[in-house]
Write a protein that holds these residues in place. Sequence first.
Motif: not given
Length: 636
Positions: A67-68, A71-75, A212-215, A268-270
């Motif tokens: 789950l990306v 950079l800007s905090g956008v999911v 898994v949150v990636l940020a 890439t998301p997912s």
Amino acid sequence: MQGLRWTRCAKSWRPPATLFNLDSNGFTNHNQEIGSTNLPVDFPWPGGMETRRGIAVSPGVAIGSALVLDLSGVVIARRSILPSDAEAEVQRLADALGRAAVEARDRATSLHNRLTPELARDIGGILSSQALLLEHDHVLRYRVEALIRGQNYSAEYAMNRAVGAMIRELGEAGGPFNRLATDLRDLETQVLRILVGSEQPGQIASTNGPVVVLAHDLTPSETVQLDPDSVHAFATESGGPTSHTAIMAGALEIPAVVGIGRFLDNVTPSDTVIVDGTQGLLIMNPDEATLARYQTIRAAQPSPTVAHLEPLRDVPAMTRDGVRLRLLGNIEFPTEAAQCVDRGAEGVGLYRTEFLYVNKTSDPTEEEHFEAYREVLSKIGPTRPVVIRTLDIGADKFSSVSGMLSGEKNPFLGLRSVRLCLRNLDLFKTQLRAILRASVHGDVRIMFPMISTVMELRHCKSLLLDVQEHLEEEGIPFKRDIPVGTMIEVPSAALLADVLAKQVDFFSIGTNDLVQYTLAADRNNENVASLYNPVDPAVLRLMRMVVEAAKREQVEVNVCGEMSGEPIYVPLLIGLGLRQLSATPRKLSEVKRVIRELAIPDAEHIAREAMQMESAREVTTYLREQLRRILPDTTD
Ligand code: PEP
Ligand code: MG
């Protein structure tokens, strides 16, 4: 494998100079008309396994879908649409691009009122050319539309994938194209914000797991919203070992790796990802053998933290030669007080009260403070100590607080913590009143953070007296002899420890900050993580001064930085003379295991040897050997 979902083709495409009108150095030329270019839609998608190393901050292994949190905090979650909705989705994209262009122009115009003419011209030029790009560049739009129509992707997911691919291609082209990649990422951010709306942090918790949150980074308030039921781990590009985000991960008991460096463009998301919070690894698109190996590890260690050590919970923290030590827990939220008890803490050594600000847009009221403290005390019990630290807001914590200056150039050296409280007396006195009122419900101790001068400490103590007088006048009960302590986390406080010790009942050494301020190495910055070391000889000398001053003046001294939860440092700390340590509750059993295998003369010998050494590396190597000797079955 997830990574094979997409067509792979030769990585042949390179950005032509006409795309975004590059000048001869490859920088965006902001003054020319933007044209369109016909480019293949079937651009390459690298999808092979990639392993990246970062800083391990919370142990354990998790496998999940990425789950990306951009950079800007956008999911950007992967989302498909019905084929019949494709044209409406394309229109939604067009509207968002149009709105982003208008906003970019508005920002460019408003700059003229705020900046010097030169800066306004340069930055305004960039923003205007971004608007032009959004309105007239057909390459980006064409690629996104093709993914919407051809793959039935939502506009935001298509945008994210198209931009991700273009940035990867630019990265491969190297050098001057990096600037173009930054422009592209910036544009994407603006468009995604419009497409997904602005209430992003809440979505972290509500997303269906396991993920898994990636940020790039997570703020403490975002971290705390990670719902452990759905978010099984996180990994970030930036951050250091004692960043507040890392501390939160430990408290939430979610595997986490920080300070990995740039990787978001490669995921890439997912995608399937593995976070190995024990080794500090992020594995993107694992191959089958790796996935199988990690599935086995995960199955074998459902709770990789302290499960095998729980039997130690109820035994005393006593050395082999019978010296009793006190182990306390660090908490951020009242709910964690129960974890302290469950993990065998003998009280709370550090309650970081600034976390009362999580999810709040206004300052907590006196009642909110009071209720939180009473909850902690009722969970901990009336006889165990609870050290309530006054608000340590500022720097990386809770920038929306009243009285905080936004945009400080160097916030870690700015109006942080007690400095901010002393400028906002209502805020400070509200908290002091609540702490004093709570004092009748247990063994409350009050601690001031970030003290850097004697005057600051005197000022804090005189305010405490004022508040006591007011409570007395109002007939509100409180404990008069509440112990008062100070954190030692700034080198000036360590150097003045003999003077400060005359004014307080206890010290608590905050190594997280003491290390950063002594070595001038930002605790959140992965680029200086190799400098940031709690056993650097400079830090050790300061700690020794503090312990000796405390001993002379007979004040208690504790260590509450992350260092005290790491088994490798325990013999050294005890050898330096510490008899109290405070750590994240889940670390306490491991710490206790070391203590119970140690005799004081042995620990003192280790400390003496370490103090002779000239570099953090030597000390670390030595301490690692000693830990292996003390606990022969250790893997550290
Ligand atoms: C420290 O600096 O060591 C400390 C315990 O305080 P915090 O991590 O909250 O800054
Ligand atoms: Mg600190």
